[in-house]
Design a protein around this motif. Structure first.
Motif, PDB file in Angstrom:
ATOM      1  N   VAL A  26     -15.026 -21.414 -61.855  1.00 29.13           N
ATOM      2  CA  VAL A  26     -15.064 -20.984 -63.258  1.00 29.13           C
ATOM      3  C   VAL A  26     -16.222 -20.009 -63.463  1.00 29.13           C
ATOM      4  O   VAL A  26     -16.053 -18.947 -64.085  1.00 29.13           O
ATOM      5  N   ASN A  29     -15.599 -16.636 -61.891  1.00 24.64           N
ATOM      6  CA  ASN A  29     -14.665 -15.880 -62.720  1.00 24.64           C
ATOM      7  C   ASN A  29     -15.390 -15.241 -63.901  1.00 24.64           C
ATOM      8  O   ASN A  29     -15.089 -14.121 -64.292  1.00 24.64           O
ATOM      9  N   GLN A  30     -16.356 -15.939 -64.450  1.00 28.71           N
ATOM     10  CA  GLN A  30     -17.086 -15.435 -65.602  1.00 28.71           C
ATOM     11  C   GLN A  30     -18.109 -14.367 -65.228  1.00 28.71           C
ATOM     12  O   GLN A  30     -18.264 -13.384 -65.935  1.00 28.71           O
ATOM     13  N   VAL A  70     -18.776 -22.311 -69.105  1.00 29.19           N
ATOM     14  CA  VAL A  70     -18.394 -21.051 -69.750  1.00 29.19           C
ATOM     15  C   VAL A  70     -19.513 -20.582 -70.683  1.00 29.19           C
ATOM     16  O   VAL A  70     -19.896 -19.407 -70.669  1.00 29.19           O
ATOM     17  N   LYS A  74     -21.809 -17.173 -70.405  1.00 32.18           N
ATOM     18  CA  LYS A  74     -21.909 -16.214 -71.513  1.00 32.18           C
ATOM     19  C   LYS A  74     -23.371 -15.953 -71.858  1.00 32.18           C
ATOM     20  O   LYS A  74     -23.763 -14.806 -72.077  1.00 32.18           O
ATOM     21  N   GLU A 112     -13.783 -10.210 -70.818  1.00 32.47           N
ATOM     22  CA  GLU A 112     -14.092 -11.649 -70.718  1.00 32.47           C
ATOM     23  C   GLU A 112     -13.124 -12.526 -71.493  1.00 32.47           C
ATOM     24  O   GLU A 112     -12.699 -13.565 -71.000  1.00 32.47           O
ATOM     25  N   THR A 116     -11.045 -15.280 -69.175  1.00 32.34           N
ATOM     26  CA  THR A 116     -11.265 -16.716 -69.300  1.00 32.34           C
ATOM     27  C   THR A 116      -9.954 -17.465 -69.492  1.00 32.34           C
ATOM     28  O   THR A 116      -9.690 -18.452 -68.802  1.00 32.34           O
ATOM     29  N   TYR A 119      -7.751 -17.326 -66.320  1.00 34.28           N
ATOM     30  CA  TYR A 119      -8.275 -18.186 -65.261  1.00 34.28           C
ATOM     31  C   TYR A 119      -7.993 -19.660 -65.561  1.00 34.28           C
ATOM     32  O   TYR A 119      -7.499 -20.394 -64.691  1.00 34.28           O
ATOM     33  N   LEU A 135     -12.257 -23.766 -75.617  1.00 37.25           N
ATOM     34  CA  LEU A 135     -12.918 -22.558 -76.107  1.00 37.25           C
ATOM     35  C   LEU A 135     -13.205 -22.610 -77.603  1.00 37.25           C
ATOM     36  O   LEU A 135     -13.732 -21.647 -78.163  1.00 37.25           O
TER      37      LEU A 135
END
Length: 162
Positions: A26, A29-30, A70, A74, A112, A116, A119, A135
């Motif tokens: 994760v 990916n971010q 996540v 950020k 992004e 997100t 993914y 989210l």
């Protein structure tokens, strides 16, 4: 089902063993940077250790960990230091062992908000409702982002494969 009567040390050890690879994926990916991803996951585990939250279920535990990961990524991407560094770690290509490496590389080029949801939906197997909860947004927003991301990916993949 979460184990009963776990000590905090046992809990942390179990969670690290069970979720570290998922959280690293994760975070990769971010951030698109292995070092930043590792730092983010380490910070998440430190927050877990410091806060020691109680989880109602294994699903809640995993969702909390992903949400915190996540958010941590950020925060890292917003920092002034990150703006002065390169966007893609060159060693990522050498260390990536995923069968979907080429597709994942294209996914990483998305903005992004699309990256997100794609993914979490395709690589982690969450439903749009679960992603919306993770989210903290509406399910319709997740669905529209998935739709737009698929259109962008279609263009990128078709353009790259011609």
């Amino acid at each position: 089902m979460l184990p009963l009567n776990e000590t905090p040390e046992q809990k942390i050890e179990r969670i690290v063993d069970e979720y570290s690879s998922t959280l690293l994926r994760v975070a990769l990916n971010q951030t698109s940077n292995k070092t930043d991803a590792e730092d983010a996951v380490q910070t998440v585990f430190l927050k877990l250790l410091r806060l020691n939250p109680e989880f109602a279920s294994a699903e809640h535990e995993k969702a909390w960990l992903i949400r915190v990961t996540v958010n941590q990524c950020k925060d890292m991407m917003r920092s002034g230091w990150n703006k002065k560094t390169t966007a893609m770690d060159e060693t990522l290509a050498e260390t990536e062992q995923d069968d979907h490496f080429e597709v994942l590389n294209v996914v990483r080029t998305l903005p992004e908000k699309y990256r997100t949801v794609v993914y979490l939906y395709y690589f982690e197997g969450y439903s749009t409702a679960e992603i919306a909860a993770l989210l903290e947004t509406r399910q319709g927003t997740v669905e529209s982002r998935l739709h737009r991301a698929r259109a962008k990916l279609r263009v990128l993949l078709e353009g790259g494969w011609d």
